[in-house]
Write a protein that holds these residues in place. Structure first.
Motif, PDB file in Angstrom:
ATOM      1  N   LYS A 101       0.967  -0.994  -0.090  1.00  0.00           N
ATOM      2  CA  LYS A 101      -0.091   0.054   0.006  1.00  0.00           C
ATOM      3  C   LYS A 101       1.156   1.265  -0.005  1.00  0.00           C
ATOM      4  N   THR A 102       1.525   1.292  -1.013  1.00  0.00           N
ATOM      5  CA  THR A 102       2.407   2.691  -1.165  1.00  0.00           C
ATOM      6  C   THR A 102       1.528   3.852  -1.509  1.00  0.00           C
ATOM      7  N   ILE A 103       1.824   5.145  -0.815  1.00  0.00           N
ATOM      8  CA  ILE A 103       0.936   6.335  -1.397  1.00  0.00           C
ATOM      9  C   ILE A 103       1.558   6.727  -2.590  1.00  0.00           C
ATOM     10  N   SER A 104       0.674   6.856  -3.744  1.00  0.00           N
ATOM     11  CA  SER A 104       1.113   7.112  -5.040  1.00  0.00           C
ATOM     12  C   SER A 104       1.461   8.530  -5.097  1.00  0.00           C
ATOM     13  N   SER A 105       2.329   9.029  -6.077  1.00  0.00           N
ATOM     14  CA  SER A 105       2.217  10.270  -6.330  1.00  0.00           C
ATOM     15  C   SER A 105       1.155  10.747  -7.163  1.00  0.00           C
ATOM     16  N   ASP A 106       0.223   9.809  -7.826  1.00  0.00           N
ATOM     17  CA  ASP A 106      -0.804  10.043  -8.731  1.00  0.00           C
ATOM     18  C   ASP A 106      -1.882  10.606  -7.555  1.00  0.00           C
ATOM     19  N   ASP A 107      -1.566  10.801  -6.216  1.00  0.00           N
ATOM     20  CA  ASP A 107      -2.662  11.300  -5.344  1.00  0.00           C
ATOM     21  C   ASP A 107      -2.519  12.649  -5.201  1.00  0.00           C
ATOM     22  N   GLU A 108      -1.236  13.307  -5.854  1.00  0.00           N
ATOM     23  CA  GLU A 108      -1.253  14.449  -5.753  1.00  0.00           C
ATOM     24  C   GLU A 108      -1.440  15.102  -7.113  1.00  0.00           C
ATOM     25  N   GLU A 109      -2.195  16.044  -7.224  1.00  0.00           N
ATOM     26  CA  GLU A 109      -2.422  16.989  -8.372  1.00  0.00           C
ATOM     27  C   GLU A 109      -1.901  18.334  -8.415  1.00  0.00           C
ATOM     28  N   GLN A 119       6.304   9.158   1.314  1.00  0.00           N
ATOM     29  CA  GLN A 119       5.281   8.134   1.310  1.00  0.00           C
ATOM     30  C   GLN A 119       5.023   7.167   2.741  1.00  0.00           C
ATOM     31  N   GLY A 120       5.793   7.934   3.373  1.00  0.00           N
ATOM     32  CA  GLY A 120       5.392   7.369   5.126  1.00  0.00           C
ATOM     33  C   GLY A 120       6.003   6.136   5.350  1.00  0.00           C
ATOM     34  N   HIS A 121       6.984   5.718   4.737  1.00  0.00           N
ATOM     35  CA  HIS A 121       7.812   4.539   5.005  1.00  0.00           C
ATOM     36  C   HIS A 121       8.984   4.967   6.039  1.00  0.00           C
ATOM     37  N   TYR A 122       8.547   5.277   7.212  1.00  0.00           N
ATOM     38  CA  TYR A 122       9.519   6.097   8.099  1.00  0.00           C
ATOM     39  C   TYR A 122      10.624   4.851   8.578  1.00  0.00           C
ATOM     40  N   ARG A 123      10.432   3.528   8.681  1.00  0.00           N
ATOM     41  CA  ARG A 123      11.378   2.620   8.912  1.00  0.00           C
ATOM     42  C   ARG A 123      12.294   2.398   7.966  1.00  0.00           C
ATOM     43  N   LYS A 124      12.017   2.404   6.651  1.00  0.00           N
ATOM     44  CA  LYS A 124      12.840   2.368   5.581  1.00  0.00           C
ATOM     45  C   LYS A 124      13.627   3.762   5.621  1.00  0.00           C
ATOM     46  N   ALA A 125      13.157   4.749   5.710  1.00  0.00           N
ATOM     47  CA  ALA A 125      13.827   6.064   5.960  1.00  0.00           C
ATOM     48  C   ALA A 125      14.944   6.005   6.968  1.00  0.00           C
ATOM     49  N   LEU A 126      14.494   5.649   8.072  1.00  0.00           N
ATOM     50  CA  LEU A 126      15.685   5.571   9.195  1.00  0.00           C
ATOM     51  C   LEU A 126      16.833   4.711   8.921  1.00  0.00           C
ATOM     52  N   SER A 127      16.475   3.918   8.263  1.00  0.00           N
ATOM     53  CA  SER A 127      17.581   2.773   7.710  1.00  0.00           C
ATOM     54  C   SER A 127      18.573   3.550   6.529  1.00  0.00           C
ATOM     55  N   SER A 128      17.878   4.317   6.051  1.00  0.00           N
ATOM     56  CA  SER A 128      18.724   4.933   4.810  1.00  0.00           C
ATOM     57  C   SER A 128      19.446   6.068   5.613  1.00  0.00           C
ATOM     58  N   LEU A 129      18.977   7.020   6.525  1.00  0.00           N
ATOM     59  CA  LEU A 129      19.517   8.014   7.343  1.00  0.00           C
ATOM     60  C   LEU A 129      20.638   7.614   7.950  1.00  0.00           C
ATOM     61  N   HIS A 130      20.581   6.240   8.741  1.00  0.00           N
ATOM     62  CA  HIS A 130      21.732   5.971   9.376  1.00  0.00           C
ATOM     63  C   HIS A 130      22.857   5.716   8.709  1.00  0.00           C
ATOM     64  N   GLN A 131      22.866   5.212   7.476  1.00  0.00           N
ATOM     65  CA  GLN A 131      23.767   5.212   6.533  1.00  0.00           C
ATOM     66  C   GLN A 131      24.569   6.433   6.184  1.00  0.00           C
ATOM     67  N   MET A 132      23.369   7.290   5.966  1.00  0.00           N
ATOM     68  CA  MET A 132      24.104   8.858   5.418  1.00  0.00           C
ATOM     69  C   MET A 132      24.574   9.518   6.525  1.00  0.00           C
ATOM     70  N   ALA A 133      24.271   9.307   7.655  1.00  0.00           N
ATOM     71  CA  ALA A 133      24.872   9.911   8.971  1.00  0.00           C
ATOM     72  C   ALA A 133      26.361   9.509   8.969  1.00  0.00           C
ATOM     73  N   ALA A 134      26.651   8.667   8.898  1.00  0.00           N
ATOM     74  CA  ALA A 134      27.943   8.192   8.954  1.00  0.00           C
ATOM     75  C   ALA A 134      28.886   8.819   7.890  1.00  0.00           C
ATOM     76  N   VAL A 135      28.262   8.790   6.835  1.00  0.00           N
ATOM     77  CA  VAL A 135      29.240   9.490   5.725  1.00  0.00           C
ATOM     78  C   VAL A 135      29.231  10.855   5.892  1.00  0.00           C
ATOM     79  N   GLN A 136      28.241  11.686   6.388  1.00  0.00           N
ATOM     80  CA  GLN A 136      28.417  13.060   6.639  1.00  0.00           C
ATOM     81  C   GLN A 136      29.039  13.470   7.917  1.00  0.00           C
ATOM     82  N   GLN A 137      29.835  12.620   8.540  1.00  0.00           N
ATOM     83  CA  GLN A 137      30.543  13.373   9.529  1.00  0.00           C
ATOM     84  C   GLN A 137      31.495  14.542   9.194  1.00  0.00           C
ATOM     85  N   PRO A 138      31.366  15.512   9.687  1.00  0.00           N
ATOM     86  CA  PRO A 138      32.185  16.573   9.406  1.00  0.00           C
ATOM     87  C   PRO A 138      33.630  16.397   9.675  1.00  0.00           C
TER      88      PRO A 138
END
Length: 714
Positions: A381-389, A462-481
């Motif tokens: 049940k993915t929120i489709s971009s077609d839902d936005e006009e 899309q509201g897939h917050y669990r997947k977003a968190l997984s991706s963000l954890h990987q990016m946080a390691a890359v973006q260490q200043p």
């Protein structure tokens, strides 16, 4: 032997006369050539005199004679090499111009033969390719014979050199110079599979060129490692860009997206793609393949395969272009040459415009949150971009942004929407998805930090917050200043915090308030509280823009000190809000809410009055940090009123260790007269603090009470 000495004498005599009497020297050499027509030295000396005198026509005739009569002489090939080098170079000096003019005097047949033989003399792959390319451009009829072979030679050289980045000298020559000649030559019959291979090679190069990151000298080395994610740099000074093996001028590519569209137009026509009437724009192309998708399942065999390839290639290119346009707006420091140097990153987060609304409204919205979350985290049940006009209309989620802070907001949101549509299209059918994954694997898109930023924002949308968190954890390691990235403005630190802020927003959306606050407090500890007057301007703008919105809207937040700290305070308030206004008593959470409601006062006045109402119902309230962090005069007056008979004589324990003091006074006198006096004096002192910088006070609250704040949440 005597003849050779005679030739040497004649040449020597001509050399002696050149400077004083050129005509006499020329006469000696004409005589010598008449006597000895097969002697190369006499011919070359005549050519040298004409070339040094820059007599184009006569030098050209003599070069032609030498090329025909003495094709094996090394000196001739050295001369031809100098001329062809001038033809390939961008130099405009007098000598180069003369050599190019000399070459033009030669018959076309000789020019072609000379370039071909010069190519055979080259052992360096790049030099040989440039020489053959010179031939193809001057003699288009030779493209049929040499075009595809040259292209394959360049691609093989790229593979054999183990060049990781597609932005290299071999690919650049192939994509920008050879490929247009090949696909535009209608005398060649190219298989569709070969043209699709070539368009993907071109797309990979142009995308790599456009999305190249900034570096110290902006030099792309042939051995560049493309398998690791690159963190954005902060320095945005003047930069040069040179592809290893090419000149700076040859490394430049004008209008790469338009060039790619031109190639796609020709390939589409030659592959007989459905509905292809010439590409007008990338958006038009997306609409065309969306229509084509409706009939895809009904097609069979080769027709279906051809349509599938058309949809995947077109939709993929629209996806990557739109994603790039979006990310270049929200995080411009990732890319070399992108404008808006002073613009920091933007963060896609939950919109908190309704944080000050009545808590009952929020509770009603949260009543079935677990059901929404179950749908959001499920692939089915993915929120489709077609839902936005259009922009901000229809059934999709709204993305709010301050128009004053982002002048190109409309184009940015449109690019984000177009990229989401392309992604949805590529994943609407198993066959399309499989082909798209092959492209991603070949291009190693998992190493593209900029594309992962887009994917993360799309997943959040899309509201897939669990997947977003997984991706963000990987990016946080890359973006260490890195230490070298630090700047006086703290921009590097803010870019590092970008992922943490999004993580906090995702945890909040999942109802994980403790985790959200932990991330927020980590961010706040690295911030410097901004000037309060500057913040007020931003707050006023925000108030105008955020009327009544639904609770599932998103906001693009500028990653600046003056925007991030207020957002962190609002998100912490949102985390404590529902917990505070329940039937159970939690004075610590209620106290935190009172402290946080001071920000952006009086927007939170109704919520504050609800807090006062709860305190009155309880008959007492204990929060020993009250006088450390509450400086709002309206709140102080309200709490002072609660102690009066009219206010209900509410028992307030707001002083440190006040509970012990009450016990002490009760034992000695049976009343709390001393405590009342202490309370009155504390209130008077507190009123004198009302002029303090509120953001500094709240920043201190977050730093000093970090452990208590986190422990207050389950």
């Amino acid at each position: 032997m005597s003849a050779q000495k005679d030739c040497e004498f004649l040449v020597k005599r001509a050399r002696e006369l050149v400077s004083d009497d050129p005509c006499a020297a020329k006469a000696w050499l004409i005589t010598a050539r008449t006597l000895y027509p097969t002697d190369f030295n006499i011919q070359y000396e005549m050519y040298s005199i004409e070339r040094n005198a820059e007599r184009t026509a006569s030098a050209g005739r003599l070069l032609y004679d030498m090329f025909i009569n003495f094709p094996d002489q090394p000196v001739v090939w050295r001369e031809i090499s100098v001329i062809t080098a001038a033809l390939r170079s961008d130099s405009q000096d007098k000598q180069a111009q003369f050599l190019r003019a000399l070459f033009e005097t030669l018959p076309a047949r000789v020019q072609c033969e000379m370039l071909l033989k010069a190519t055979e003399q080259c052992f360096n792959t790049l030099e040989k390719a440039e020489m053959l390319l010179l031939l193809l451009k001057r003699f288009p009829e030779s493209v049929v014979q040499h075009g595809v072979n040259l292209g394959e030679t360049l691609l093989e050289a790229e593979a054999s050199e183990n060049v990781e980045s597609p932005v290299n000298c071999f690919r650049k020559l192939f994509v920008c110079d050879v490929l247009p000649l090949v696909i535009n030559n209608m005398d060649m019959r190219l298989p569709a599979s070969l043209m699709q291979k070539y368009i993907l090679k071109a797309a990979e190069f142009y995308i790599g060129y456009v999305t190249r990151g900034p570096s110290a000298d902006a030099q792309i080395q042939g051995s560049q490692d493309g398998a690791t994610l690159k963190s954005p740099g902060v320095s945005r000074g003047p930069q040069r860009f040179v592809i290893d093996g090419l000149s700076e001028k040859s490394s430049a590519v004008a209008e790469p997206w338009e060039r790619l569209l031109d190639i796609l137009t020709v390939v589409g026509a030659r592959c007989e793609w459905q509905g292809d009437k010439g590409q007008r724009s990338y958006v038009d192309m997306l609409q065309r393949v969306k229509e084509l998708c409706r009939y895809l399942l009904g097609l069979e065999g080769e027709t279906r395969s051809r349509c599938c390839s058309q949809v995947v290639i077109c939709a993929a290119l629209v996806l990557f272009r739109s994603a790039y346009l979006y990310v270049s707006a929200v995080q411009p420091s990732l890319f070399q040459g992108v404008g808006a140097m002073t613009s920091g990153p933007w963060i896609l987060v939950e919109d908190l415009s309704s944080v000050y609304s009545d808590v009952e409204v929020d509770r009603a919205a949260l009543k079935h949150a677990h059901k929404k979350r179950k749908l959001a985290d499920g692939r089915e049940k993915t929120i489709s971009s077609d839902d936005e006009e259009g922009l901000g209309k229809g059934r999709g989620r709204h993305i709010l942004v301050s128009k004053a802070d982002m002048p190109n907001w409309s184009e940015t949101l449109e690019s984000f929407r177009t990229a989401r549509e392309s992604w949805d299209l590529l994943h609407s059918h198993d066959g399309l998805e499989a082909e798209f994954k092959k492209i991603c694997a070949a291009w190693k898109t998992e190493s593209w930090l900029w594309f992962r930023i887009f994917l993360t924002d799309m997943i959040i949308y899309q509201g897939h917050y669990r997947k977003a968190l997984s991706s963000l954890h990987q990016m946080a390691a890359v973006q260490q200043p890195q230490p070298a990235q630090q700047s006086p403005t703290g921009q590097a630190s803010l870019e590092h915090h970008r992922a943490l802020i999004q993580q906090a927003s995702c945890h909040y959306a999942l109802g994980e308030y403790r985790m959200a606050c932990e991330k927020l407090l980590d961010v706040v500890s690295g911030l410097v509280p901004p000037n309060q007057e500057l913040t007020k301007v931003t707050e006023d703008q925000s108030r105008i823009k955020s009327k009544t919105r639904r609770g599932n809207d998103l906001r693009l937040l500028p990653c600046t000190n003056r925007a991030v700290l207020p957002f962190c305070l609002q998100l912490m308030l949102a985390c404590f809000k529902l917990r505070t206004f329940t039937d159970s008593r939690d004075d610590l959470s209620l106290g935190h809410v009172v402290v946080l409601l001071q920000h952006d006062w009086p927007r939170g006045e109704m919520l504050f009055l609800k807090a006062i109402e709860k305190i009155c119902q309880q008959g007492s309230f204990q929060y020993e940090n009250f006088f450390n962090y509450v400086t709002n005069i309206d709140m102080l007056e309200e709490f002072a009123y609660l102690r009066t008979p009219e206010g209900g004589r509410i028992q307030l324990e707001l002083l440190p260790n006040q509970g012990m003091l009450i016990k002490h006074h009760t034992v000695t006198r049976g009343i709390t007269k001393g405590v009342k006096e202490d309370f009155r004096l504390a209130m008077e002192r507190q009123v004198s603090r009302c002029g303090e910088n509120l953001l500094s006070v709240l920043h201190r609250f977050c730093i000093n009470e970090k452990i208590i704040i986190i422990q207050s949440l389950p």
